[in-house]
Write an enzyme that holds these catalytic residues in place. Structure first.
Site, short mmCIF file in Angstrom:
data_model
loop_
_atom_site.label_atom_id
_atom_site.label_comp_id
_atom_site.label_asym_id
_atom_site.label_seq_id
_atom_site.Cartn_x
_atom_site.Cartn_y
_atom_site.Cartn_z
CD GLU A 45 -17.23 -9.30 24.64
OE1 GLU A 45 -18.38 -8.91 24.91
OE2 GLU A 45 -16.88 -10.50 24.71
CG HIS A 136 -1.68 3.79 -0.49
ND1 HIS A 136 -0.80 4.85 -0.43
CD2 HIS A 136 -0.93 2.69 -0.77
CE1 HIS A 136 0.44 4.42 -0.64
NE2 HIS A 136 0.38 3.11 -0.87
CE LYS A 198 9.88 6.98 -1.62
NZ LYS A 198 9.62 5.55 -1.52
CG ASP A 224 2.91 10.64 -0.39
OD1 ASP A 224 2.18 9.94 -1.13
OD2 ASP A 224 3.95 10.22 0.12
CB ALA A 230 7.16 12.45 8.67
N GLY A 231 9.21 9.85 7.25
CA GLY A 231 10.59 9.63 6.81
C GLY A 231 10.79 10.00 5.36
#
Length: 317
Positions: A45, A136, A198, A224, A230-231
């Protein structure tokens, strides 16, 4: 605001997600961080105690909902409630990184829209305004019914690369969804754009299919909003070099860098990764390849303009 400026009705508080950034923001404004303590009991908590009066004040709370996301989100909700009960005149959330932003729509049946849920929680708790950076999905602004100032990281990143005076540069989006962002940087650097086409077979796994645009012999800058594992970004960088790019730089606003991210970046063809300090980088996430830029002046100026009832839109450029 000039250094040394101090308005007693403007108070800036920091919780635990990014205290160094909060300190820099307060310094840019010309004030000191408000005094508060955040404690976590053994059962998990959270208890927050505001150690100075905020009655009648315009309060700005700096808190990115980065990892641990739920801990930082709960801290923020409790802080809002504490400020409301302490009679703050306005409660303004400064969220450089807005967690859960990638859950912004129903991609499949029976999925939640968690970024909308978070917006509801913040508003219901008593937030009057949100200042954030590079959401995003821009439509998340519509999830709020309070004013939201959506700042942009592209100018800061662009200025850094512009100072390098590259001869022949191309700005590359790692996917179709980031083309608008890449176009904004390309316009500032007066450069063409490229796109990585992709296919993503499953979450956090990306497969490069095609490169759209002329990248041969050029310095490529991948841009980005978020780099997580990081793929995607490293796969894109390696593909660019394999297809003739002279060298590859990468940049993003929010360096989540979870799991194998740093190892992948170090092993990739990326020459330098430029990020903002919207999310703090612990020692284990630092690398000789990673350069960190401060967003404190931008956010500090936004707070100043909001407090003085001036236009914030000038900062979007």
């Amino acid at each position: 605001m000039a250094s040394g400026y101090k308005d007693p009705l403007l108070k800036v508080f920091s919780l635990n997600s990014n205290p160094e950034l909060a300190k820099d923001i307060a310094s840019h404004i010309g004030t000191e961080l408000g005094k508060c303590t955040v404690k976590t009991f053994s059962d998990g908590e959270i208890q927050i105690n505001i150690e100075e009066s905020v009655r009648g004040c315009d309060v700005y709370v700096v808190q990115s909902t980065s990892s641990p996301v739920n801990q930082h989100l709960m801290e923020l909700l409790i802080m809002i409630d504490a400020l409301k009960r302490a009679s703050a005149r306005s409660i303004n959330l400064v969220m450089p990184y807005y967690g859960y932003a990638r859950q912004d729509r129903k991609a499949r049946s029976r999925e939640p829209i968690t970024s909308k849920l978070v917006a509801n929680l913040l508003e219901s708790s008593g937030a009057d305004r949100v200042i954030t950076l590079d959401l995003h999905a821009p439509q998340i602004q519509g999830f709020f019914d309070v004013p939201i100032d959506h700042l942009q990281g592209v100018p800061i990143l662009s200025d850094y690369f512009e100072a390098k005076n590259f001869d022949d540069v191309v700005i590359v989006s790692p996917d179709h969804g980031g083309v608008t962002r890449a176009r904004k940087m390309a316009d500032r650097l007066k450069a063409p754009i490229g796109i990585i086409d992709k296919r993503r077979p499953r979450p956090n796994v990306a497969e490069v299919m095609n490169i759209i645009g002329n990248i041969e012999g050029k310095t490529a800058i991948l841009i980005d909003d978020i780099i997580d594992t990081a793929g995607t970004i490293t796969l894109a960088a390696n593909a660019l070099v394999e297809n003739g790019a002279k060298e590859v730089f990468a940049c993003c606003t929010h360096p989540v860098l979870s799991g194998p991210a740093i190892e992948r970046i170090n092993d990739s063809k990326i020459k330098e990764l430029v990020v903002s300090n919207s999310i703090p980088l612990p020692d284990e996430k630092r690398s000789e390849k990673v350069t960190e830029l401060s967003v404190a002046p931008l956010i500090g100026e936004a707070i100043t303009r909001v407090h003085e009832l001036k236009s914030v839109s000038i900062l979007f450029d």
